[in-house]
Design a protein around this motif. Sequence first.
Motif, PDB file in Angstrom:
ATOM      1  N   THR A   1       3.955   0.619  10.905  1.00 50.43           N
ATOM      2  CA  THR A   1       5.145   1.400  10.597  1.00 50.43           C
ATOM      3  C   THR A   1       5.935   0.778   9.461  1.00 50.43           C
ATOM      4  N   VAL A   2       6.379   1.603   8.520  1.00 50.99           N
ATOM      5  CA  VAL A   2       7.249   1.159   7.427  1.00 50.99           C
ATOM      6  C   VAL A   2       8.435   2.114   7.358  1.00 50.99           C
ATOM      7  N   GLY A   3       9.646   1.555   7.437  1.00 50.06           N
ATOM      8  CA  GLY A   3      10.841   2.379   7.343  1.00 50.06           C
ATOM      9  C   GLY A   3      10.918   3.473   8.380  1.00 50.06           C
ATOM     10  N   GLY A   4      10.400   3.210   9.571  1.00 50.35           N
ATOM     11  CA  GLY A   4      10.443   4.196  10.636  1.00 50.35           C
ATOM     12  C   GLY A   4       9.334   5.226  10.587  1.00 50.35           C
ATOM     13  N   THR A   5       8.450   5.143   9.592  1.00 55.14           N
ATOM     14  CA  THR A   5       7.355   6.099   9.444  1.00 55.14           C
ATOM     15  C   THR A   5       6.026   5.426   9.745  1.00 55.14           C
ATOM     16  N   LEU A   6       5.191   6.064  10.558  1.00 51.23           N
ATOM     17  CA  LEU A   6       3.874   5.544  10.903  1.00 51.23           C
ATOM     18  C   LEU A   6       2.904   5.875   9.775  1.00 51.23           C
ATOM     19  N   TYR A   7       2.309   4.825   9.176  1.00 50.33           N
ATOM     20  CA  TYR A   7       1.434   5.013   8.021  1.00 50.33           C
ATOM     21  C   TYR A   7      -0.024   4.648   8.282  1.00 50.33           C
TER      22      TYR A   7
ATOM     23  N   LEU B   1       0.833  -1.197   0.000  1.00 48.94           N
ATOM     24  CA  LEU B   1       0.000   0.000   0.000  1.00 48.94           C
ATOM     25  C   LEU B   1       0.875   1.257   0.000  1.00 48.94           C
ATOM     26  N   VAL B   2       1.943   1.238   0.788  1.00 46.68           N
ATOM     27  CA  VAL B   2       2.878   2.368   0.788  1.00 46.68           C
ATOM     28  C   VAL B   2       3.535   2.506  -0.574  1.00 46.68           C
ATOM     29  N   SER B   3       3.966   1.379  -1.140  1.00 47.36           N
ATOM     30  CA  SER B   3       4.624   1.405  -2.449  1.00 47.36           C
ATOM     31  C   SER B   3       3.711   1.961  -3.532  1.00 47.36           C
ATOM     32  N   ALA B   4       2.413   1.687  -3.426  1.00 46.95           N
ATOM     33  CA  ALA B   4       1.455   2.140  -4.422  1.00 46.95           C
ATOM     34  C   ALA B   4       1.002   3.576  -4.205  1.00 46.95           C
ATOM     35  N   GLY B   5       1.494   4.233  -3.164  1.00 49.14           N
ATOM     36  CA  GLY B   5       1.059   5.598  -2.883  1.00 49.14           C
ATOM     37  C   GLY B   5      -0.360   5.668  -2.372  1.00 49.14           C
ATOM     38  N   ALA B   6      -0.825   4.593  -1.716  1.00 53.41           N
ATOM     39  CA  ALA B   6      -2.215   4.527  -1.252  1.00 53.41           C
ATOM     40  C   ALA B   6      -2.361   4.903   0.210  1.00 53.41           C
ATOM     41  N   LEU B   7      -1.252   5.198   0.901  1.00 47.62           N
ATOM     42  CA  LEU B   7      -1.321   5.542   2.320  1.00 47.62           C
ATOM     43  C   LEU B   7      -0.631   6.876   2.587  1.00 47.62           C
ATOM     44  N   GLU B   8      -1.349   7.746   3.240  1.00 46.70           N
ATOM     45  CA  GLU B   8      -0.783   8.989   3.754  1.00 46.70           C
ATOM     46  C   GLU B   8      -0.085   8.698   5.077  1.00 46.70           C
TER      47      GLU B   8
END
Length: 431
Positions: free
Chosen positions: A151-157, A121-128
């Motif tokens: 969390t992905v890569g230290g960022t809460l999504y 979802l992060v890769s697809a640009g679907a999560l702020e």
Amino acid sequence: MKKKVLATLMAGLLAVTMLAGCGGAASSAEEAPAEEKTEETAEESFVSEAVGDDTIKIWVPDAVVDFTKEQAEKFLADSEYSNFKVVVEAVGEGDAAGNMVTDVTAGADIFNFAQDQIARLVSAGALEEVAPDNAEKVKSENDAGAVGAATVGGTLYAYPITSDNGYFLYYDKSVVTDPTSLEQILADCEAAGKNFYFELNSGWYQTAFFFATGAELTYETDDAGNFTTCNASYASPEGLVALKKMVEVGASKAFQNGSSIDQATDVAAIVDGVWDSEPAQAKFGDNYACAKLPSFKGADGKDYQMSGFGGFKLLGVKPQTDENKLAACDALAAYLSSEEVQLARFDLVGWGPSNLNAQQSDAVKANPALAALAEQLAYTIPQGNYPGDYWTLATGLGDDIRTGKLTPSSSDDDLMAALQKFQDTCISYAK
């Protein structure tokens, strides 16, 4: 409030287009098999309602559609975002990610999804990213496993809403004298002529042993969702300790392969999940009890706490081109994941809260299954994406124990050879 512009959405759509051209996540990133309980929609194909800029579209499983609509409307009416309306559609967390990745623009503004889908979802640009004003609150108010899953890569999504998908021990307290020791559980079951159930030939349950000893098996994906790296250390001293204990369990006369108490006979202990709490209570009656998974003594003389996968439900917010709508979505997602709403959702459908205060409520603590799972989740890792072939491969490893190909008399060299073959095959899925 961070604003994502239209270019972000277009980049996500471009990634999806590239994904479709190379076979991507839809074919390579598979979810866990049926053990991981997610709620699916009845429809084979789903057409989402088109909405205007003044409407917030939300996707949640069917069981909580009315509840979510009621809570959202109540929140918006009393907030600075009272000009927004909501449309709530029934989309199970097992389907939401696929629908979002397929068409980010047509997807929901807020959506419920399973944690193993967050990377694509992060890769697809679907999560702020979670709004900075909310991120610290989310991190401090929810359990560490749920925060890690969001969390992905230290960022809460994403905003955690449950910590209730995992496994723990159901047992008959008239038989099992010490649920903290795997060896004692097996001894008690053997002495009573009763069975201990564990699904040895499942890649979901096997990790309880391997992760306990410190062996690793995780995958990384690229922006298109393809598996690029397998981080594996099963062919190691740690993996050998785990496999030896699995072989020992499989050789017990009390052992039965399985994880569904409905299908268990003469059972005194079983590793299962919250979805089977009612049949477990019916099976054990007044002797019904629950606990986190036990510890075991390894062949190296050390004690290991059984581990495994943890599963979590999350709420995601889609990037928006309108700053005010993004702010409204963030505020609404924060509310729908709050202590108050998590407890109300628990009362309605029994979803186990991720909020730390909600977990300590009398109602939640009075639920033995959720209390045991909450304790167990402290020893697990969030399940990520795994290739579909991994689950088949893991079944084969467990079946080698069940059929006697691997036994307590197998040499360390033979066991290590099996682990090396397993690890090499897992790594090959990421090439």
